[in-house]
Enzyme design. Sequence first.
Site, PDB file in Angstrom:
ATOM      1  N   THR A  46       0.818  -1.206   0.000  1.00 31.75           N
ATOM      2  CA  THR A  46       0.000   0.000   0.000  1.00 31.75           C
ATOM      3  C   THR A  46       0.856   1.262   0.000  1.00 31.75           C
ATOM      4  O   THR A  46       0.377   2.344  -0.341  1.00 31.75           O
ATOM      5  CB  THR A  46      -0.961  -0.012   1.197  1.00 31.75           C
ATOM      6  OG1 THR A  46      -1.628  -1.276   1.229  1.00 31.75           O
ATOM      7  CG2 THR A  46      -2.000   1.076   1.111  1.00 31.75           C
ATOM      8  N   TYR A 134       5.368 -12.455   4.842  1.00 29.09           N
ATOM      9  CA  TYR A 134       4.152 -11.945   4.201  1.00 29.09           C
ATOM     10  C   TYR A 134       3.799 -12.902   3.072  1.00 29.09           C
ATOM     11  O   TYR A 134       4.463 -12.930   2.037  1.00 29.09           O
ATOM     12  CB  TYR A 134       4.429 -10.530   3.701  1.00 29.09           C
ATOM     13  CG  TYR A 134       3.298  -9.801   3.015  1.00 29.09           C
ATOM     14  CD1 TYR A 134       1.991 -10.253   3.023  1.00 29.09           C
ATOM     15  CD2 TYR A 134       3.561  -8.592   2.361  1.00 29.09           C
ATOM     16  CE1 TYR A 134       0.986  -9.563   2.390  1.00 29.09           C
ATOM     17  CE2 TYR A 134       2.555  -7.874   1.728  1.00 29.09           C
ATOM     18  CZ  TYR A 134       1.272  -8.362   1.745  1.00 29.09           C
ATOM     19  OH  TYR A 134       0.274  -7.663   1.117  1.00 29.09           O
ATOM     20  N   LYS A 162       2.093 -12.319   8.113  1.00 28.22           N
ATOM     21  CA  LYS A 162       0.960 -11.556   7.588  1.00 28.22           C
ATOM     22  C   LYS A 162       0.284 -12.427   6.539  1.00 28.22           C
ATOM     23  O   LYS A 162       0.885 -12.751   5.508  1.00 28.22           O
ATOM     24  CB  LYS A 162       1.422 -10.232   6.975  1.00 28.22           C
ATOM     25  CG  LYS A 162       0.279  -9.429   6.355  1.00 28.22           C
ATOM     26  CD  LYS A 162       0.778  -8.186   5.643  1.00 28.22           C
ATOM     27  CE  LYS A 162      -0.379  -7.499   4.919  1.00 28.22           C
ATOM     28  NZ  LYS A 162       0.073  -6.317   4.125  1.00 28.22           N
ATOM     29  N   VAL A 202      -2.915  -6.447   9.802  1.00 27.49           N
ATOM     30  CA  VAL A 202      -2.149  -5.489   9.004  1.00 27.49           C
ATOM     31  C   VAL A 202      -3.113  -5.025   7.927  1.00 27.49           C
ATOM     32  O   VAL A 202      -3.438  -5.760   6.999  1.00 27.49           O
ATOM     33  CB  VAL A 202      -0.882  -6.096   8.401  1.00 27.49           C
ATOM     34  CG1 VAL A 202      -0.133  -5.038   7.579  1.00 27.49           C
ATOM     35  CG2 VAL A 202       0.020  -6.666   9.488  1.00 27.49           C
TER      36      VAL A 202
END
Length: 292
Positions: A46, A134, A162, A202
Amino acid sequence: MTFGSVITAMVTPFSADGSVDFGRVGPLVDRLLELGNDGLVINGTTGESATVDDDEKNELLREVVLSVSGRAKVIAGVGSNDTAHSIRLAKAAKAAGADASLIVTPYYNKPSAEGLYAHFVAVAQATDLPVMIYDIPGRSAVAIPKDVMLKLAEHPLILANKDARADLAFSSEMIRNSGLQWFSGDDILNLPMLSIGAYGFVSVCGHLVADRLKLMREQFFSGDINAAINTNSDLVPIYLGVMSKMPGVMAVKAALAIQGHLENVVRLPLVPASSQQITQLQDDLALGGIKL
């Protein structure tokens, strides 16, 4: 609280000319912390990490660490599809004062299980920072296999995952067997993830509703499950408005721009949300109680 519990993957503010707007960083950090975030991911998806160069990443991280000033955890996105590059980013993150690192599955290369393991370990061992891996096969094209996840969990610095896999069966098994601290990486699954043992989130939507995510988490862990369900239900239009009709960063930047927190600027190949997309976003957010 190695990583925080309600964590927003922060956007990177840009000026109208596309340069990083460092003057917006401090006020944006203050807003996110006041809203209830106790952790920030910097230079993640992001944050448009794919189009922010290394010098910009490092300066942005230093500015965030300075602005946070110990009030929350700062997690540096250091992943790439080049292990040597990720190691350089991890070392720079450590030097900048990050509290932890986030290492995404190498994308595009489609490495083998052995390559995945070697990559994560090499980057983790480059510093003494705690590591959150992640897992996001929708972007990386490769999912972390069970045996690799379990083996990574044995590493003393790899402490969390994540999860943007959208596979609750896999997640349940790994939460039970890995010992990793688990974070929802997909806002629409935040409450279901808590129900199978996740610790926190997250989030992208945390730019707008971290206070309500924090409330939902507190309701869940205090045993008020019906209240958590109701809070989550009210958030669903926001989850869908931000995440289902365009890339999340486009939606969040459009919303934050309307609120006056930054310019509605993204870097190519992303383009700013169109007027039609913004109108639809405003309608969706209004259903969730946010008037833009």
